[in-house]
Structures are given as structure tokens and as C-alpha cells.
Design a protein around this motif. Structure first.
Motif, short mmCIF file in Angstrom:
data_model
loop_
_atom_site.label_atom_id
_atom_site.label_comp_id
_atom_site.label_asym_id
_atom_site.label_seq_id
_atom_site.Cartn_x
_atom_site.Cartn_y
_atom_site.Cartn_z
N ARG A 208 -48.79 11.81 23.91
CA ARG A 208 -47.19 11.61 24.17
C ARG A 208 -46.25 11.81 23.10
O ARG A 208 -45.12 12.28 23.47
N ALA A 209 -46.69 11.24 21.85
CA ALA A 209 -45.86 11.38 20.96
C ALA A 209 -45.43 12.89 20.39
O ALA A 209 -44.19 13.11 20.15
N GLU B 105 -51.19 8.07 23.21
CA GLU B 105 -50.08 7.67 22.68
C GLU B 105 -49.77 9.09 21.56
O GLU B 105 -48.66 9.41 21.67
N LEU C 97 -52.75 4.37 16.77
CA LEU C 97 -52.39 4.90 18.07
C LEU C 97 -53.52 5.54 18.84
O LEU C 97 -54.69 5.84 18.41
N LEU D 231 -47.01 9.21 11.21
CA LEU D 231 -45.97 9.15 12.06
C LEU D 231 -44.82 9.36 11.56
O LEU D 231 -44.26 8.61 10.47
N ALA E 117 -40.19 8.53 15.29
CA ALA E 117 -41.05 8.96 16.51
C ALA E 117 -40.86 8.07 17.74
O ALA E 117 -40.72 6.84 17.44
N LYS E 118 -40.84 8.87 18.77
CA LYS E 118 -40.73 7.84 20.05
C LYS E 118 -41.95 8.38 20.75
O LYS E 118 -42.72 9.37 20.83
N ILE E 119 -42.58 7.27 21.32
CA ILE E 119 -43.93 7.32 22.31
C ILE E 119 -43.58 6.99 23.74
O ILE E 119 -43.23 5.86 23.86
N GLY F 44 -43.94 14.67 15.83
CA GLY F 44 -44.32 13.41 16.16
C GLY F 44 -45.37 12.53 15.18
O GLY F 44 -45.12 11.57 14.48
#
Length: 408
Positions: A19-20, A16, A12, A274, A278-280, A229
Motif C-alpha cells: 500500500r505504501a 503495508e 512493515l 521507508l 511515506a504514507k501508508i 514509498g
């Protein structure tokens, strides 16, 4: 737009990772402010835990995280969710914490440990062991009289001269709280009123199967991972203050199960993990994020993680002598987009009806002009939420304060 990264993602960028974390901490796509105890409790459930703190120079810290994420809401919803609807309960999660009530069985191992004097303050165990008559008397009084504060116990005793100034009654009740024999009925001017769990907690929770210690710790680590995240081993252990050796074993187990995915993160010396769901978000999704953060917000409460993730050095100065403070007594970091760009020292002045801005600064490389408009908007919204008429800038020190005074 949120993008599921999946197990194939093995590295990442720092953007990223930020933001995660922001997505996991409910700063994105969260909708409107809660209007019910159930909606309030749902936000806490997603965070896993909200830390309780007594300092009231602005507002008690546990009210702030939901404001930071959802804006103006009726603060009475916290009491409704925790003490009326019983959707939340108090216990030692991170520190003293509000937790989703369904997590209660996951902490039974911690209560059992505390009974043995493990993972708690040793003095409580020692005092309770040598004063078993007082322990029994306290339980008998609560059973007969209902919810009681420490000062309401018969023969509660004078202060024992500890740093907290706790009485012998308070020591006994806190011991009983640690081991799960009493819980919080509600609070009165922040004072905890203690009650028997069977008269407070839902029967479905009290009678739920108690998972084995290892399973409960895995569940807690996963809740923390989901709420962060992406995280290091230290972060994962710290979220619910798990024992170090056991946390290391749980981490290995969760990686083997595919629930946590090892990743490298730009600029991190430590291995990152992670959460498997998890959404990024894309960079454009965080452009409108703006929030003043409690010093005890779960986004920033682990100071090493805060530096690693946001390149932001943050320390509490509440207990620092005035002449040695760098930023102020009760300082809230300002989050804009995916960066923490500054900080402000705030105080609720109830007599004048104003939110005092006693100081503040921006981070290196951040122009005050970029911060003024969103900061002013956040201050106005915070003042309105606190029932104050507006905010006032009482400091003339620094570019940010001068610019804010001019804009004001």
C-alpha cells in the motif's frame, strides 16, 4: 485514509509495503485525468520518471502509466507537456526517459561521465573520438538548419551493421545526446529530432546552479524513494540507475540525515528503507484500485522488486520465439486492490477498430470470476482511450479467456 507512519515505524507487513508503494506511485487519491500539459507533467514529477519505449503493438509504453493511474486522457498532452510547454525533457533517467525539466541539473554529472566514456555505451565514445570531424559537422548542421533527425544529416551514412542498424549519423547524434550537447526537440513518428539545448530548454533550467555530484545523486535517490514509498538498496539504486558504490554511500548519508528510515518488511530478506514522508493507506483505501499496467511501468519495471513486493513473476517475452512464449508478446499485468492478480496479452488492431485480447491468465489462488468484471471494465476503457470501438477475445485457452468470452 492515508496515515503518516514516521521514523518510529521499524517494520512493515507485506500489505503495508504494497500500500505504501501504491500510494507513492500515485494509484490512490489522484483525482481526475489530466486536462493540461501542466497537469500531465505534475504526475510525471511525482513519479520522477516515465520510461520511453518504441514497441507500438498496443500503444507506446510512455503513454500508458498516466492512463493506468488516471484513466482516459488526451494522449496529445504528453507532446504538449514535453515538446510545447517544455515541462518535461528526454534523457537517460531509468532507461530512455521523460523527466521533469527541473531535474535537468541533477543529470549533469551523468553527462560529464558520458563525455569520458563512463556509464554509456563504449562504442559511442570510441566512434565519436575517432570521428571528431563528423561530430563537429553534425553540430554545425543542427545549428544552421534547426531540429534534425539522424536520416536528415548530410552524409549521414549507411547502417553500420549494429543490432540497432544505426547509421554513423545516428551514432554521432546519440553520443551528443548522452553528453548533453543536443537534446530532443520533439519526435516525428517516434524518430527523435535533435536540437541544441539552448534553443529548447528553458533558460531558467539551463542556467540553474549545477549541484555537486554527491548532492545530485542524493536528490535522485530521494526522488526514487519518494516514488517507491519503501525500497531496498537495489531498488533505490535502480530507479535512476546510479553507480553501485556511489549509491551505497548516498544511502548511508540519507539514513544519517533521517531522510530514509530503515525498516524490516515481512518476507523480505533485504533491508527495507521507508521514505521519511511515506504514507501508508489503510487496507480499505485500495479496495477500488484497478489498473492494467505497462510492462515498463515504474511500479513493476524492476522484476526482483515486483516478485518481492507482489509475489508476481513477470518477464518480457517480446524477444522470445513464439513457440517458447508462456504468456504472450505484449502482456499487461492486472492490478486489483493491492495484488497483481493476472495478465492479458493485448494488441491494437487498427484496421478492424478492435482491441484484441490474445491471451491471459490469473495467478494461482485467484478465481477468474473475481477478475472478469473489473478486467472487462478496464478493457472497455482502454479500447475507448485508444480510439477503438471495443475489445474482442481471440483466444479460447484458459479459464480466464473462456470466462471473458462468455461475459463478452
Amino acid at each position: 485514509m492515508l496515515v503518516f507512519m514516521g521514523a518510529a515505524k521499524d517494520s512493515l507487513s507485506i500489505g503495508e509495503a504494497r500500500r505504501a508503494a501504491l500510494a507513492a506511485q500515485q494509484f490512490l487519491g489522484g483525482g481526475s485525468a489530466p486536462r493540461s500539459g501542466k497537469a500531465f507533467a505534475e504526475i510525471v514529477r511525482r513519479l520522477g520518471v516515465v520510461q520511453i519505449d518504441s514497441v507500438n503493438v498496443l500503444v507506446r509504453s510512455h503513454y500508458l502509466p498516466i492512463f493506468s493511474r488516471r484513466g482516459n486522457y488526451k494522449s496529445a498532452l504528453l507532446e504538449r507537456a514535453a515538446y510545447d510547454d517544455r515541462l518535461l525533457f528526454e534523457y537517460w533517467g531509468h532507461e530512455a526517459s521523460l523527466l521533469p525539466v527541473e531535474s535537468y541539473p541533477l543529470f549533469r554529472w551523468r553527462m560529464d561521465d558520458a563525455r569520458k566514456g563512463v556509464g554509456t555505451w563504449g562504442r559511442l565514445k570510441r566512434y565519436a573520438t575517432s570521428h571528431q570531424d563528423l561530430v563537429k559537422a553534425a553540430l554545425d548542421q543542427i545549428r544552421e538548419r534547426g531540429p534534425l533527425g539522424a536520416s536528415e544529416l548530410t552524409d549521414a551514412g549507411k547502417s553500420k551493421g549494429s543490432w540497432w542498424g544505426w547509421s554513423q549519423g545516428k551514432e554521432i547524434l546519440e553520443w551528443l545526446f548522452w553528453i548533453g550537447d543536443v537534446t530532443t526537440a520533439r519526435r516525428r513518428n517516434f524518430e527523435r529530432l535533435y536540437e541544441l539545448p539552448e534553443r529548447v530548454l528553458p533558460e531558467s533550467v539551463r542556467n540553474a546552479p549545477v549541484p555537486p555530484r554527491e548532492q545530485a545523486q542524493r536528490e535522485l535517490m530521494l526522488i526514487g524513494a519518494r516514488a517507491m514509498g519503501v525500497a531496498t538498496a537495489r531498488d533505490l539504486r535502480d530507479y535512476f540507475r546510479l553507480p553501485a558504490k556511489e549509491a551505497a554511500t548516498r544511502l548511508t548519508e540519507l539514513v544519517e540525515e533521517g531522510k530514509l528510515v530503515p525498516v524490516s518488511v515481512e518476507g523480505w530478506k533485504q533491508q527495507g528503507y521507508l521514505h521519511h514522508e511515506a504514507k501508508i493507506p489503510r487496507a480499505t483505501a485500495v479496495a477500488d484500485v484497478a489498473a492494467l499496467l505497462s510492462p515498463f511501468d515504474s511500479l513493476i519495471w524492476e522484476r526482483q522488486r515486483t516478485e518481492r513486493l507482489f509475489d508476481f513473476h513477470f518477464r518480457l517475452e517480446i524477444y522470445t520465439p513464439i513457440h517458447k512464449r508462456t504468456h504472450g508478446y505484449y502482456v499487461l499485468p492486472l492490478l486489483l486492490g493491492e495484488r497483481i492478480v493476472g495478465r492479458v496479452d493485448l494488441k491494437s488492431e487498427r484496421q478492424s477498430g478492435l482491441l484484441q485480447v490474445k491471451g491471459g491468465s490469473v495467478e494461482p489462488g485467484i478465481q477468474p470470476e473475481r477478475v472478469i468484471e473489473p478486467l472487462a471494465r478496464q478493457l472497455s476503457e482502454l479500447a475507448e482511450w485508444l480510439g477503438l470501438e471495443n475489445y474482442t477475445v481471440t483466444s479460447r485457452r484458459g479459464e480466464l479467456m473462456r470466462a471473458l468470452r462468455k461475459a463478452r
